[in-house]
Design a protein around this motif. Structure first.
Motif, PDB file in Angstrom:
ATOM      1  N   ASN A   1     -14.972  27.750 -39.629  1.00  0.00           N
ATOM      2  CA  ASN A   1     -13.990  27.932 -38.558  1.00  0.00           C
ATOM      3  C   ASN A   1     -13.572  26.601 -37.949  1.00  0.00           C
ATOM      4  O   ASN A   1     -12.386  26.328 -37.771  1.00  0.00           O
ATOM      5  CB  ASN A   1     -14.567  28.826 -37.457  1.00  0.00           C
ATOM      6  CG  ASN A   1     -14.723  30.259 -37.903  1.00  0.00           C
ATOM      7  OD1 ASN A   1     -14.131  30.664 -38.906  1.00  0.00           O
ATOM      8  ND2 ASN A   1     -15.523  31.028 -37.192  1.00  0.00           N
TER       9      ASN A   1
ATOM     10  N   VAL B   1      -9.793  25.209 -38.143  1.00  0.00           N
ATOM     11  CA  VAL B   1      -9.064  25.009 -36.889  1.00  0.00           C
ATOM     12  C   VAL B   1      -8.687  23.542 -36.707  1.00  0.00           C
ATOM     13  O   VAL B   1      -7.524  23.211 -36.465  1.00  0.00           O
ATOM     14  CB  VAL B   1      -9.897  25.522 -35.691  1.00  0.00           C
ATOM     15  CG1 VAL B   1      -9.264  25.105 -34.376  1.00  0.00           C
ATOM     16  CG2 VAL B   1     -10.041  27.032 -35.760  1.00  0.00           C
TER      17      VAL B   1
ATOM     18  N   TYR C   1      -7.469  33.261 -35.465  1.00  0.00           N
ATOM     19  CA  TYR C   1      -7.201  31.849 -35.757  1.00  0.00           C
ATOM     20  C   TYR C   1      -5.922  31.353 -35.078  1.00  0.00           C
ATOM     21  O   TYR C   1      -5.856  30.207 -34.645  1.00  0.00           O
ATOM     22  CB  TYR C   1      -7.092  31.631 -37.270  1.00  0.00           C
ATOM     23  CG  TYR C   1      -8.426  31.627 -37.967  1.00  0.00           C
ATOM     24  CD1 TYR C   1      -9.389  30.668 -37.663  1.00  0.00           C
ATOM     25  CD2 TYR C   1      -8.730  32.583 -38.921  1.00  0.00           C
ATOM     26  CE1 TYR C   1     -10.618  30.670 -38.288  1.00  0.00           C
ATOM     27  CE2 TYR C   1      -9.961  32.591 -39.554  1.00  0.00           C
ATOM     28  CZ  TYR C   1     -10.903  31.633 -39.244  1.00  0.00           C
ATOM     29  OH  TYR C   1     -12.117  31.633 -39.851  1.00  0.00           O
TER      30      TYR C   1
END
Lengths: 327, 288
Positions: free
Chosen positions: B85, B89, B151
């Motif tokens: 993640n 990101v 997201y």
């Protein structure tokens, strides 16, 4: 600051055409280039959606009571009135934030300049020191705060152990405080963590400024028989004062926004001794469901940051030394 | 200065500077120990068995190196997912922000159009507004769009930055206009000038901006904390913070988690530290 791209030197004539630059420029650079809006569009959409709209939204929000479940209720300036007159916790968190600002910022600047001056010598091994001092800057504050929480543990932490050891060596009966459970010492624990985390940034910025100080100023001071302290006081300090001003402003703003350090290491405690303004915003919005009050706190924070920055910009004329032509 | 005095004073200066160097080395080494201590203490604790943690005085070298702490930590919390993640990101935020900001900065610095100055002033005006003011409305906006715990919510709001636009614009202004004009004579469009003239000449500032945008996004805590809920959407800092609230005083595991969270960035930093230091002086960013 810190931005010095190449010189904007223009050739008077374009080599391939030989036509005078001004006329040529008028011909090839129209006064209206509509494609500009295409270039701007993605940025503008994001800017309007995630900055301008939220700023206006926050303003409206600060005049309502809303927990996101029941419909919002307009309450006028009640949120502000509550915060500024009745809310004892807000007074506490404001005081705490001020405490962190007036301790962290001066210590950071003084230690940072001292270490930068030490690092600005023609010596071997300096890169290694710089690498070490800068290491905490790149680490995650959450991990750093966890490590310090463990270091400040009264019974088994390394800091308490060091204080006991120091007491043994010197014969002075030193008793380490119960850092994170004492309202006085928990605040200093936050200060120490913040200094450790950010000092490398201050050092690197100061180093760049020190390297730009012309050597002949020091040579001239030597000819006048200046001592090391006088050279520091009368050459170094004024010559890096624009950098000091820059660091002062951005660190002040950073200190007002302190959050993660207290959230992870002390949970705002004990007894709200380390709770900051931003922590209180977080609590009101996401734990108490008071969106409007949280927005009002954010606006008060902004007003305060703005006022302090404004005052600093005014005061800088008295102590910041700009080279002729620069400011 | 007389001819006779010069050598004496320089010999004196050399002697004092050698003494000074020694003092400075002493001071800097002491400081370095203080700076490194938390890292060593973290590493040491992460390899300890519980029996070695709760001892007084503390030991630096564990009696038995417990590598199993790392296996336990990774199985207790999905750190692999947190890495994934954080990486997705931070990479997306960096690429998007550089693209969007450099396009806008190009328009502000190199093109003429009505409203340019007014719009730029509006961008400048928002630079002072702290993140906390826009955080709550953005949170509400994300929920309204149905993006809470996705997201999009982690990436999109941070991908637009007035500061990056401002920084790039200032840099672009310093590139000679003749280059654009020469390109236009050859039939180059604005888009080609942006891509083939301006961007290649802005290497250092773009590299610096990329490093610090990535780093800030990777280390960001407050926004991901607010906008994520499920374990699967957490970034490294939020995941680590959640690990702390569940594993309270299991310090060996918490320290192993901290090592896991710090290590990749520290390695990248130690390999490319020249770029970090250059970048910080160029942009005045970092450390938040």
């Amino acid at each position: 600051m810190a931005l010095q791209p190449h010189d904007q030197t223009r050739t008077p004539e374009h080599p391939s055409t030989g036509v005078a630059a001004r006329r040529w420029r008028g011909g090839w650079r129209p006064s209206y280039q509509p494609e500009a809006y295409v270039f701007l569009l993605p940025s503008l959409i994001g800017f309007l959606l995630f900055t301008v709209l939220p700023v206006l939204g926050a303003l409206v929000l600060s005049f309502v009571n809303w927990n996101l479940l029941s419909p919002p209720k307009f309450v006028g300036v009640a949120n502000y009135v509550e915060l500024l007159t009745r809310d004892a916790i807000f007074r506490t968190v404001f005081g705490n934030t001020l405490f962190f600002t007036i301790t962290v910022v001066p210590l950071q600047l003084a230690l940072g300049l001292l270490l930068a001056v030490a690092l600005n010598r023609p010596m071997r091994g300096l890169t290694i020191y710089r690498t070490i001092y800068f290491m905490p800057v790149v680490t995650t504050i959450v991990a750093a705060a966890l490590v310090f929480q463990w270091m400040f543990n009264r019974d088994f932490g390394i800091i308490s152990a060091a204080i006991w050891k120091l007491g043994e060596w010197t014969g002075v009966p030193l008793t380490p405080p119960d850092w994170l459970n004492s309202t006085t010492w928990a605040r200093w624990a936050v200060v120490i963590l913040t200094l450790w985390k950010n000092i490398g940034f201050t050092i690197v910025i100061y180093l760049a400024a020190l390297q730009a100080v012309p050597q002949d100023l020091y040579d001239a001071a030597d000819v006048d028989g200046a001592t090391a302290w006088q050279r520091f006081r009368n050459v170094t300090v004024p010559m890096v004062s624009p950098t000091t001003f820059f660091l002062l402003v951005i660190q002040m703003i950073g200190a007002f926004q302190l959050f993660s350090e207290a959230f992870v290491m002390t949970n705002g405690g004990p007894a709200q001794a380390t709770m900051t303004i931003v922590y209180y915003i977080y609590q009101n919005a996401f734990q108490f469901g008071r969106m409007g009050k949280a927005a009002a706190i954010a606006w008060i924070l902004f007003a305060f940051i703005f006022a302090c920055t404004f005052v600093q910009t005014r005061l800088q004329r008295r102590w910041v030394h700009y080279e002729a032509g620069e400011g | 200065m007389t001819a006779g005095a010069a050598p004496t004073s320089s010999r004196y200066a050399r002697r004092t500077s050698r003494l000074g160097n020694l003092l400075v080395h002493g001071l800097l080494s002491l400081g370095s120990i203080v700076m490194l201590l938390p890292f060593i203490w973290m590493l040491s604790t992460s390899l300890k068995l519980p029996a070695d943690i709760f001892t007084f005085p503390p030991v630096w070298i564990p009696s038995e190196i417990a590598w199993s702490n790392y296996a336990k930590t990774v199985s207790a919390m999905p750190f692999g997912r947190f890495y994934f993640n954080s990486f997705v990101v931070a990479t997306s935020v960096t690429v998007l922000q550089l693209l969007v900001s450099s396009l806008a900065a190009f328009a502000f610095a190199r093109l003429r159009f009505p409203g340019r100055n007014g719009l730029f002033l509006l961008y400048l005006a928002t630079l002072m507004i702290p993140f906390q003011v826009t955080m709550i409305p953005n949170f509400i906006l994300m929920r309204f769009l149905g993006w809470y715990d996705t997201y999009q919510a982690l990436i999109l709001p941070p991908a637009f930055s007035a500061f990056s636009t401002f920084l790039l614009r200032q840099y672009f202004l310093g590139i000679p206009l003749d280059l654009d004009e020469a390109a236009r004579i050859d039939g180059g469009t604005s888009f080609r000038i942006w891509w083939q003239v301006i961007l290649p000449l802005s290497g250092p500032v773009i590299a610096a901006l990329a490093i610090f945008t990535f780093l800030n996004s990777w280390n960001d805590f407050l926004w991901p904390l607010v906008i994520t809920n499920s374990l699967e959407m957490r970034t490294l800092p939020v995941g680590l913070s959640g690990f702390q609230s569940e594993y309270g005083v299991r310090w060996n595991l918490l320290m192993a988690g901290s090592v896991i969270a710090m290590l990749p960035v520290l390695i990248v930093y130690l390999v490319g530290q020249k770029w970090f230091v250059r970048g910080i002086t160029l942009t005045g960013m970092g450390g938040r």
